[in-house]
Design an enzyme around this catalytic site. Structure first.
Site, PDB file in Angstrom:
ATOM      1  N   ARG A 113       1.393  -1.273  -0.008  1.00  0.00           N
ATOM      2  CA  ARG A 113       0.246  -0.357   0.328  1.00  0.00           C
ATOM      3  C   ARG A 113       1.010   1.456   0.202  1.00  0.00           C
ATOM      4  NH1 ARG A 113      -3.461  -0.704   5.290  1.00  0.00           N
ATOM      5  NH2 ARG A 113      -1.480  -1.775   5.503  1.00  0.00           N
ATOM      6  N   ASN A 147      -6.071  -2.349   1.888  1.00  0.00           N
ATOM      7  CA  ASN A 147      -6.216  -4.444   1.990  1.00  0.00           C
ATOM      8  C   ASN A 147      -7.415  -4.989   2.092  1.00  0.00           C
ATOM      9  OD1 ASN A 147      -3.755  -4.188   1.572  1.00  0.00           O
ATOM     10  ND2 ASN A 147      -3.038  -4.191   4.632  1.00  0.00           N
TER      11      ASN A 147
END
Length: 89
Positions: free
Chosen positions: A18, A36
Site C-alpha cells: 500500500r 487491504n
C-alpha cells in the site's frame, strides 16, 4: 481522464504494497486509493490521464520488491473526480 479498479492477489499484504503504491501513484500524478481486503488481496483505484493510470496498473503486476503477485483483475469504471491518493481501511 480514466479510472481503473484493480484487485491484486498473492503475497501482497505485509510487504509495504500500500505505501509503495501510494508513493508510485504520487510520482505518476495519479489519484485514487489503495486498501487491504480481508481475504488477503489488495484493492486499488487509479484515476487520471490514461498513460499514468495504465502505468500504475502495470506497476500492480509486480508491486514492491517483497511482493509476489499471482493475479491482477482490472476493471474499467467511470471516474469520480477524486483529488488525492490515499491509503484507506
Amino acid at each position: 481522464m480514466i479510472r481503473r479498479r484493480v484487485l491484486v492477489s498473492g503475497t501482497v499484504q505485509g510487504v509495504f504494497f500500500r505505501d509503495s503504491c501510494r508513493r508510485a501513484a504520487a510520482e505518476a500524478e495519479v489519484v485514487g486509493w489503495v486498501r487491504n481486503l480481508p481475504d488477503g488481496r489488495v484493492e486499488a483505484v487509479f484515476e487520471g490521464d490514461p498513460d499514468p493510470v495504465e502505468q500504475m496498473v502495470a506497476w500492480t503486476h509486480h508491486g514492491p520488491p517483497r511482493a509476489v503477485v499471482d493475479h491482477v483483475e482490472v476493471h474499467e469504471e467511470q471516474p469520480e473526480g477524486l483529488l488525492v491518493f490515499a491509503i484507506t481501511t
